[in-house]
Design an enzyme around this catalytic site. Structure first.
Site, PDB file in Angstrom:
ATOM      1  N   CYS A 123       0.897  -3.915   0.131  1.00 35.42           N
ATOM      2  CA  CYS A 123       1.559  -5.148  -0.794  1.00 35.42           C
ATOM      3  C   CYS A 123       2.594  -4.463  -1.514  1.00 35.42           C
ATOM      4  O   CYS A 123       2.948  -3.648  -1.737  1.00 35.42           O
ATOM      5  CB  CYS A 123       0.909  -6.053  -0.451  1.00 35.42           C
ATOM      6  SG  CYS A 123      -0.388  -5.707  -1.324  1.00 35.42           S
ATOM      7  N   ASP A 138       1.368  -6.207   4.872  1.00 36.33           N
ATOM      8  CA  ASP A 138       2.146  -7.521   4.736  1.00 36.33           C
ATOM      9  C   ASP A 138       3.632  -7.611   4.834  1.00 36.33           C
ATOM     10  O   ASP A 138       4.374  -6.355   4.949  1.00 36.33           O
ATOM     11  CB  ASP A 138       1.488  -8.424   3.367  1.00 36.33           C
ATOM     12  CG  ASP A 138       2.468  -8.089   2.266  1.00 36.33           C
ATOM     13  OD1 ASP A 138       3.038  -7.639   2.350  1.00 36.33           O
ATOM     14  OD2 ASP A 138       2.088  -9.169   1.257  1.00 36.33           O
ATOM     15  N   HIS A 139       4.834  -8.493   4.870  1.00 35.03           N
ATOM     16  CA  HIS A 139       5.817  -8.381   5.009  1.00 35.03           C
ATOM     17  C   HIS A 139       6.814  -7.586   3.677  1.00 35.03           C
ATOM     18  O   HIS A 139       7.318  -7.159   3.917  1.00 35.03           O
ATOM     19  CB  HIS A 139       6.613  -9.789   4.584  1.00 35.03           C
ATOM     20  CG  HIS A 139       6.119 -10.691   3.759  1.00 35.03           C
ATOM     21  ND1 HIS A 139       4.250 -11.342   3.932  1.00 35.03           N
ATOM     22  CD2 HIS A 139       6.445 -11.149   2.024  1.00 35.03           C
ATOM     23  CE1 HIS A 139       3.994 -11.975   2.631  1.00 35.03           C
ATOM     24  NE2 HIS A 139       5.407 -12.117   1.991  1.00 35.03           N
ATOM     25  N   ARG A 187     -19.625  16.252 -10.873  1.00 36.56           N
ATOM     26  CA  ARG A 187     -19.501  15.550 -11.372  1.00 36.56           C
ATOM     27  C   ARG A 187     -19.585  13.933 -10.712  1.00 36.56           C
ATOM     28  O   ARG A 187     -19.779  13.408 -10.719  1.00 36.56           O
ATOM     29  CB  ARG A 187     -19.941  15.370 -12.490  1.00 36.56           C
ATOM     30  CG  ARG A 187     -18.275  15.491 -13.106  1.00 36.56           C
ATOM     31  CD  ARG A 187     -17.251  16.135 -13.706  1.00 36.56           C
ATOM     32  NE  ARG A 187     -16.203  16.081 -14.113  1.00 36.56           N
ATOM     33  CZ  ARG A 187     -15.173  16.311 -14.176  1.00 36.56           C
ATOM     34  NH1 ARG A 187     -16.194  17.581 -13.516  1.00 36.56           N
ATOM     35  NH2 ARG A 187     -14.179  16.688 -14.469  1.00 36.56           N
ATOM     36  N   HIS A 188     -18.565  14.298  -9.469  1.00 35.94           N
ATOM     37  CA  HIS A 188     -17.844  13.028  -9.578  1.00 35.94           C
ATOM     38  C   HIS A 188     -18.541  12.666  -8.718  1.00 35.94           C
ATOM     39  O   HIS A 188     -18.639  11.329  -8.040  1.00 35.94           O
ATOM     40  CB  HIS A 188     -16.614  13.097  -8.397  1.00 35.94           C
ATOM     41  CG  HIS A 188     -15.481  13.757 -10.426  1.00 35.94           C
ATOM     42  ND1 HIS A 188     -15.062  12.825 -10.990  1.00 35.94           N
ATOM     43  CD2 HIS A 188     -14.987  15.142 -10.314  1.00 35.94           C
ATOM     44  CE1 HIS A 188     -14.284  13.830 -11.325  1.00 35.94           C
ATOM     45  NE2 HIS A 188     -13.962  15.206 -11.355  1.00 35.94           N
ATOM     46  N   GLY A 246      -3.370  -7.314  -4.056  1.00 37.88           N
ATOM     47  CA  GLY A 246      -4.208  -7.736  -3.284  1.00 37.88           C
ATOM     48  C   GLY A 246      -4.560  -7.504  -2.448  1.00 37.88           C
ATOM     49  O   GLY A 246      -6.046  -7.815  -1.743  1.00 37.88           O
ATOM     50  N   MET A 247      -4.385  -6.255  -1.929  1.00 36.83           N
ATOM     51  CA  MET A 247      -4.646  -5.348  -0.354  1.00 36.83           C
ATOM     52  C   MET A 247      -6.269  -4.482  -1.244  1.00 36.83           C
ATOM     53  O   MET A 247      -7.203  -4.312  -0.367  1.00 36.83           O
ATOM     54  CB  MET A 247      -3.840  -4.367  -0.158  1.00 36.83           C
ATOM     55  CG  MET A 247      -2.805  -5.064   0.603  1.00 36.83           C
ATOM     56  SD  MET A 247      -3.187  -5.754   2.221  1.00 36.83           S
ATOM     57  CE  MET A 247      -1.573  -5.847   3.447  1.00 36.83           C
ATOM     58  N   THR A 295       2.858  -5.489  -4.679  1.00 36.70           N
ATOM     59  CA  THR A 295       2.255  -5.129  -5.375  1.00 36.70           C
ATOM     60  C   THR A 295       0.155  -3.585  -5.745  1.00 36.70           C
ATOM     61  O   THR A 295       0.182  -2.958  -6.220  1.00 36.70           O
ATOM     62  CB  THR A 295       1.217  -5.853  -6.507  1.00 36.70           C
ATOM     63  OG1 THR A 295       0.155  -6.367  -5.820  1.00 36.70           O
ATOM     64  CG2 THR A 295       1.890  -6.888  -7.280  1.00 36.70           C
ATOM     65  N   GLY A 296      -0.023  -3.843  -4.207  1.00 36.90           N
ATOM     66  CA  GLY A 296      -1.185  -3.083  -3.913  1.00 36.90           C
ATOM     67  C   GLY A 296      -2.272  -3.812  -4.323  1.00 36.90           C
ATOM     68  O   GLY A 296      -3.451  -3.927  -3.719  1.00 36.90           O
ATOM     69  N   HIS A 298     -11.216  12.947  -8.128  1.00 40.02           N
ATOM     70  CA  HIS A 298     -12.976  11.979  -8.588  1.00 40.02           C
ATOM     71  C   HIS A 298     -13.173  11.159  -8.298  1.00 40.02           C
ATOM     72  O   HIS A 298     -14.093  10.841  -8.306  1.00 40.02           O
ATOM     73  CB  HIS A 298     -11.365  11.324  -9.669  1.00 40.02           C
ATOM     74  CG  HIS A 298     -11.877  12.674 -10.726  1.00 40.02           C
ATOM     75  ND1 HIS A 298     -10.783  12.393 -12.032  1.00 40.02           N
ATOM     76  CD2 HIS A 298     -10.866  13.954 -10.591  1.00 40.02           C
ATOM     77  CE1 HIS A 298     -10.421  13.424 -12.701  1.00 40.02           C
ATOM     78  NE2 HIS A 298     -10.537  14.975 -11.751  1.00 40.02           N
TER      79      HIS A 298
HETATM   80  C1  RB5 Z   1       3.157 -11.688  -1.137  1.00 44.97           C
HETATM   81  O1  RB5 Z   1       4.100 -12.253  -1.958  1.00 44.97           O
HETATM   82  C2  RB5 Z   1       2.814 -10.425  -2.432  1.00 44.97           C
HETATM   83  O2  RB5 Z   1       1.150 -11.082  -3.456  1.00 44.97           O
HETATM   84  C3  RB5 Z   1       1.526  -9.854  -1.577  1.00 44.97           C
HETATM   85  O3  RB5 Z   1       3.305  -8.977  -1.338  1.00 44.97           O
HETATM   86  C4  RB5 Z   1       0.756  -8.623  -2.979  1.00 44.97           C
HETATM   87  O4  RB5 Z   1       1.878  -7.599  -3.836  1.00 44.97           O
HETATM   88  C5  RB5 Z   1      -0.231  -9.329  -3.230  1.00 44.97           C
HETATM   89  O5  RB5 Z   1      -0.981  -8.451  -4.143  1.00 44.97           O
END
Ligand code: RB5
Length: 147
Positions: free
Chosen positions: A67, A10-11, A134-135, A72-73, A69-70, A100
């Site tokens: 994204c 995303d942005h 095992r993994h 949402g993706m 935080t990573g 793992h």
């Molecule tokens: C966008 O502001 C933010 O919500 C997105 O990049 C991501 O962190 C969502 O999980």
């Protein structure tokens, strides 16, 4: 034929994505950039599904997402059967996600890693093999399959 690796963000991840696209190219891969292309606000699931669709359909062996935080993706990508998307914020996490968990989608928290660390995380994830043993049983149990 170079391995095609779909990549999307995303942005919040677009700047680091550009660096990783270059890195993938310089390592001999063929990055397939599925967007986004600019810094205007977009919805991360649109890009997560675009990358995860290709991995789910086995059109690509692995993919990369970014994204802020990573998180949402990863949530969106992990809805796809056969996709194991791992958020990695350090090379060690990327290594363990491969060894793992056989992670086939790397997700980077672009607002919490430097550009150089992003490259290190990507390289580690690309280079590390699944350890099996095992993994394999544990990974099979994620989908409630026999291990
Ligand atoms: C966008 O502001 C933010 O919500 C997105 O990049 C991501 O962190 C969502 O999980």
């Amino acid at each position: 034929m170079p391995e095609v690796i779909p990549i999307g963000s995303d942005h919040a991840g677009v700047e680091l994505k550009a660096r990783l696209v270059e890195e993938l190219r310089s390592l001999g891969y063929e990055p397939l950039d599925l967007g986004t292309t600019g810094t205007e606000s977009v919805d991360y699931p649109d890009f997560a599904h675009a990358v995860a669709d290709r991995v789910e359909r086995q059109e690509a062996r692995r993919g990369v997402l970014l994204c802020g935080t990573g998180l949402g993706m990863a949530y969106a990508a992990n809805r796809h059967p056969g996709v194991r998307a791992a958020v990695a914020w350090a090379p060690e996490i990327a290594r363990l996600a491969r060894e793992h968990n056989d992670a086939n989608v790397l997700v980077l928290p672009a607002r919490f890693v430097s550009s150089d660390d992003g490259v290190r995380i990507l390289r580690t994830w690309l280079e590390t093999e699944f350890a099996g043993g095992r993994h394999s049983r544990r990974v099979a149990k994620i989908d409630r399959e026999q291990g």
